[in-house]
Scaffold this motif. Structure first.
Motif, PDB file in Angstrom:
ATOM      1  N   LEU A  57      12.908  12.768   0.902  1.00  0.00           N
ATOM      2  CA  LEU A  57      11.848  13.120  -0.037  1.00  0.00           C
ATOM      3  C   LEU A  57      10.909  14.185   0.533  1.00  0.00           C
ATOM      4  N   SER A  58      11.273  14.758   1.689  1.00  0.00           N
ATOM      5  CA  SER A  58      10.344  15.625   2.410  1.00  0.00           C
ATOM      6  C   SER A  58       9.925  16.855   1.611  1.00  0.00           C
ATOM      7  N   ASN A  59      10.823  17.334   0.694  1.00  0.00           N
ATOM      8  CA  ASN A  59      10.473  18.540  -0.063  1.00  0.00           C
ATOM      9  C   ASN A  59       9.497  18.259  -1.197  1.00  0.00           C
ATOM     10  N   MET A  60       9.240  16.996  -1.484  1.00  0.00           N
ATOM     11  CA  MET A  60       8.290  16.707  -2.557  1.00  0.00           C
ATOM     12  C   MET A  60       7.332  15.567  -2.195  1.00  0.00           C
ATOM     13  N   ALA A  61       7.386  15.094  -0.935  1.00  0.00           N
ATOM     14  CA  ALA A  61       6.524  13.974  -0.554  1.00  0.00           C
ATOM     15  C   ALA A  61       5.847  14.234   0.781  1.00  0.00           C
ATOM     16  N   THR A  62       4.663  13.629   0.944  1.00  0.00           N
ATOM     17  CA  THR A  62       3.912  13.719   2.199  1.00  0.00           C
ATOM     18  C   THR A  62       3.583  12.311   2.658  1.00  0.00           C
ATOM     19  N   VAL A  63       3.813  12.044   3.930  1.00  0.00           N
ATOM     20  CA  VAL A  63       3.522  10.707   4.462  1.00  0.00           C
ATOM     21  C   VAL A  63       2.007  10.516   4.549  1.00  0.00           C
ATOM     22  N   ALA A  71       9.265   4.883  -3.442  1.00  0.00           N
ATOM     23  CA  ALA A  71      10.064   5.985  -2.905  1.00  0.00           C
ATOM     24  C   ALA A  71      11.543   5.762  -3.187  1.00  0.00           C
ATOM     25  N   VAL A  72      11.973   4.505  -3.122  1.00  0.00           N
ATOM     26  CA  VAL A  72      13.366   4.171  -3.442  1.00  0.00           C
ATOM     27  C   VAL A  72      13.663   4.526  -4.901  1.00  0.00           C
ATOM     28  N   LEU A  73      12.731   4.200  -5.790  1.00  0.00           N
ATOM     29  CA  LEU A  73      12.916   4.525  -7.212  1.00  0.00           C
ATOM     30  C   LEU A  73      12.965   6.038  -7.414  1.00  0.00           C
ATOM     31  N   SER A  74      12.141   6.763  -6.644  1.00  0.00           N
ATOM     32  CA  SER A  74      12.138   8.234  -6.747  1.00  0.00           C
ATOM     33  C   SER A  74      13.472   8.807  -6.293  1.00  0.00           C
ATOM     34  N   LEU A  75      14.049   8.221  -5.224  1.00  0.00           N
ATOM     35  CA  LEU A  75      15.366   8.671  -4.761  1.00  0.00           C
ATOM     36  C   LEU A  75      16.406   8.455  -5.852  1.00  0.00           C
ATOM     37  N   LEU A 135      13.078   6.390   7.912  1.00  0.00           N
ATOM     38  CA  LEU A 135      13.194   7.818   8.223  1.00  0.00           C
ATOM     39  C   LEU A 135      14.029   8.537   7.165  1.00  0.00           C
ATOM     40  N   VAL A 136      15.120   7.911   6.739  1.00  0.00           N
ATOM     41  CA  VAL A 136      15.977   8.524   5.711  1.00  0.00           C
ATOM     42  C   VAL A 136      15.195   8.743   4.426  1.00  0.00           C
ATOM     43  N   ALA A 137      14.383   7.743   4.033  1.00  0.00           N
ATOM     44  CA  ALA A 137      13.585   7.874   2.805  1.00  0.00           C
ATOM     45  C   ALA A 137      12.614   9.041   2.910  1.00  0.00           C
ATOM     46  N   VAL A 138      11.944   9.146   4.058  1.00  0.00           N
ATOM     47  CA  VAL A 138      10.953  10.209   4.238  1.00  0.00           C
ATOM     48  C   VAL A 138      11.625  11.585   4.267  1.00  0.00           C
ATOM     49  N   VAL A 139      12.755  11.692   5.001  1.00  0.00           N
ATOM     50  CA  VAL A 139      13.447  12.987   5.116  1.00  0.00           C
ATOM     51  C   VAL A 139      13.996  13.434   3.766  1.00  0.00           C
ATOM     52  N   PHE A 155       0.845  -1.199   0.000  1.00  0.00           N
ATOM     53  CA  PHE A 155       0.000   0.000   0.000  1.00  0.00           C
ATOM     54  C   PHE A 155       0.882   1.252   0.000  1.00  0.00           C
ATOM     55  N   PRO A 156       0.399   2.348  -0.593  1.00  0.00           N
ATOM     56  CA  PRO A 156       1.209   3.583  -0.641  1.00  0.00           C
ATOM     57  C   PRO A 156       1.451   4.156   0.741  1.00  0.00           C
ATOM     58  N   ILE A 157       2.671   4.654   0.917  1.00  0.00           N
ATOM     59  CA  ILE A 157       3.029   5.250   2.218  1.00  0.00           C
ATOM     60  C   ILE A 157       3.368   6.735   2.072  1.00  0.00           C
ATOM     61  N   VAL A 158       3.701   7.179   0.847  1.00  0.00           N
ATOM     62  CA  VAL A 158       3.966   8.604   0.624  1.00  0.00           C
ATOM     63  C   VAL A 158       3.260   9.076  -0.638  1.00  0.00           C
ATOM     64  N   GLU A 159       2.963  10.381  -0.623  1.00  0.00           N
ATOM     65  CA  GLU A 159       2.386  11.016  -1.810  1.00  0.00           C
ATOM     66  C   GLU A 159       3.440  11.965  -2.357  1.00  0.00           C
ATOM     67  N   ILE A 160       3.820  11.753  -3.608  1.00  0.00           N
ATOM     68  CA  ILE A 160       4.915  12.516  -4.209  1.00  0.00           C
ATOM     69  C   ILE A 160       4.362  13.472  -5.257  1.00  0.00           C
TER      70      ILE A 160
END
Length: 214
Positions: free
Chosen positions: A161-167, A84-88, A155-159, A65-70
């Motif tokens: 991507l924080s400028n373009m993603a929302t948990v 999110a890994v692919l986005s990084l 946490l690293v993934a979320v941080v 299931f999705p965990i972030v909105e990019i």
């Protein structure tokens, strides 16, 4: 090298002690350096298989299931942790992406699959093919499968991507929370117990096998 099943060596100071039976919940420490020598597994051996199965189910839910909105170029899309890994990677953070992939998906999954395979085989009183290699692999993966490392990867993934993603406070986030609790119990299982379970029949034909006696 000859195995001496009724002796145990301290990992802290290399002192040798004779094993004796431990009562339920007892922990034996080295009287010289205080290192834990052995502990009664008690009901942990009975609980570890259902906990492993529950962890795998939570792992699949958390990663399905999705965990972030990019938001990219004005377009919003929801994605899983793997997305999110692919986005990084797309954003030029390949090293961070590999670290997140390894600590949050690859190593925990391998550890759970190895654990399930070993426990199912040993429950049937069958020593599985590649037993020694799998137990050693479990021990090598253990530092990377600890809950602290797992949470750090998320946490690293979320941080990053924080400028373009929302948990997204949805199914995946709750599943990660439950998975964290389950992993805490699963990774506390001492790999030493695999050897005791696998060679219990061999030892039973010879000597007593539990506990410590100076």
């Amino acid at each position: 090298m000859r195995e001496v099943p009724d002796l145990i060596a301290c990992e802290g100071c290399d002192a040798l002690y004779r094993k004796v039976s431990l009562r339920r919940g007892e922990i034996a420490h080295c009287p010289r350096c205080g290192t834990e020598l052995d502990r009664d597994a008690g009901r942990q051996r009975e609980r570890i298989l259902p906990l492993t199965v529950a962890s795998l189910i939570m792992f699949m839910i958390a990663n399905s299931f999705p965990i972030v909105e990019i938001e990219l170029q004005g377009l919003r899309s929801q994605t899983t942790l793997f997305g999110a890994v692919l986005s990084l990677t797309t954003e030029g953070m390949s090293l961070v992406a590999m670290l997140v992939l390894a600590t949050t998906i690859l190593f925990p999954l391998l550890q759970l699959l190895f654990l399930l395979y070993l426990l199912l085989s040993l429950r049937k009183q069958h020593r599985p093919a590649g037993f020694r290699w799998l137990v050693r692999a479990m021990q090598n993966l253990r530092p990377w499968g600890m809950v602290e490392v797992f949470l750090l990867g998320v946490l690293v993934a979320v941080v990053k991507l924080s400028n373009m993603a929302t948990v997204i406070p949805g199914v995946a986030l709750w599943a990660f929370g439950v998975l964290t609790v389950l992993l805490t119990a699963v990774v506390s299982f001492n790999p030493r117990h695999f050897w005791q379970m696998a060679f219990a029949g061999d030892d039973a034909s010879g000597k007593d096998h539990k506990g410590i006696s100076p």
